[in-house]
Write a protein that holds these residues in place. Sequence first.
Motif, PDB file in Angstrom:
ATOM      1  N   SER A  36      39.025  39.790  33.770  1.00 58.22           N
ATOM      2  CA  SER A  36      39.938  40.576  34.597  1.00 58.22           C
ATOM      3  C   SER A  36      41.105  41.136  33.808  1.00 58.22           C
ATOM      4  N   GLU A  85      41.084  43.396  31.410  1.00 61.37           N
ATOM      5  CA  GLU A  85      40.963  44.757  30.926  1.00 61.37           C
ATOM      6  C   GLU A  85      41.592  45.753  31.878  1.00 61.37           C
ATOM      7  N   ASN A  86      41.672  46.979  31.421  1.00 62.02           N
ATOM      8  CA  ASN A  86      42.174  48.079  32.222  1.00 62.02           C
ATOM      9  C   ASN A  86      41.228  48.315  33.384  1.00 62.02           C
ATOM     10  N   GLN A  87      41.650  47.972  34.593  1.00 60.75           N
ATOM     11  CA  GLN A  87      40.758  48.036  35.734  1.00 60.75           C
ATOM     12  C   GLN A  87      40.364  49.454  36.107  1.00 60.75           C
ATOM     13  N   SER A  88      41.173  50.434  35.742  1.00 60.14           N
ATOM     14  CA  SER A  88      40.820  51.805  36.075  1.00 60.14           C
ATOM     15  C   SER A  88      39.585  52.277  35.322  1.00 60.14           C
ATOM     16  N   GLY A 111      37.222  49.922  34.429  1.00 56.41           N
ATOM     17  CA  GLY A 111      36.251  48.862  34.556  1.00 56.41           C
ATOM     18  C   GLY A 111      36.250  47.936  33.363  1.00 56.41           C
ATOM     19  N   GLY A 112      37.319  47.951  32.555  1.00 59.52           N
ATOM     20  CA  GLY A 112      37.398  47.054  31.419  1.00 59.52           C
ATOM     21  C   GLY A 112      36.740  47.612  30.173  1.00 59.52           C
ATOM     22  N   SER A 129      38.959  50.371  27.471  1.00 59.69           N
ATOM     23  CA  SER A 129      40.364  50.193  27.778  1.00 59.69           C
ATOM     24  C   SER A 129      41.241  50.250  26.540  1.00 59.69           C
ATOM     25  N   ARG A 151      31.912  43.503  31.953  1.00 61.02           N
ATOM     26  CA  ARG A 151      33.294  43.990  31.959  1.00 61.02           C
ATOM     27  C   ARG A 151      33.417  45.234  32.823  1.00 61.02           C
ATOM     28  N   GLY A 169      35.572  45.588  36.760  1.00 63.94           N
ATOM     29  CA  GLY A 169      36.688  46.452  37.097  1.00 63.94           C
ATOM     30  C   GLY A 169      36.663  46.924  38.533  1.00 63.94           C
TER      31      GLY A 169
END
Length: 225
Positions: A26, A28-31, A33-34, A37, A88, A92
Amino acid sequence: MRTHTRSLLASATAVTALLTLTACGSGENQSLGGIGSDTGTGARTDGGPDEGTLANPTKNGGAMGNAPEGITAFQKLPKAGTMAAAARFIGGFTDCGQISADYGEEGPTGLDAAFNKAATVTETGYCGRQNRTTIILYKDAKAFQTAFKAEMAKQGNKGNPDGGIVVGQDFAMGSQDADSMSALLQPQAGLLMLNCHPGFKPPGGFRKEPALVKGCVLTDYYKDH
């Protein structure tokens, strides 16, 4: 939903429940999806030569990155390359927890060996609450779609006409959680569902793109019956 192997391959609804793809990681950059990022080759990327290109569109720009015009809906799908990358990416957009090769006592069973061979499946992973989500990687997307269509053909008009398997270029996901399935079909995720049911008729406004095999489509419409 039932989680026995045969029942999971018995209908489109059941298969989607089996082939679950959600992600762990969790941080990573969620926008994105990891995946993608960061722009280097650190822990959050795979660092391959195709990083950031259409050949691997889950990285550095994501599924909605700059793709040439004129390519098919399938070619625009994310491509993972590894189980870690697929996990990953999925993480996201929906819950996964830790990815594991062991489904555990309460999780879904593995795919039938004959299906795995026909579908060129190379690896299976499980994640989410009680491993309710399954991720598979495959070598040959057309062979995978052909094998999936063959399983659905055994059921004829039975099963959920609005179900299927969520797919990328080299991975597929199914979940016992309908919300997880739906989350991955949102535009920001960039995945589509492979539907081979002869009675599939999505409402107006939803996508119905050609798949790699005749009789199947790629769609962003899904309804759990």
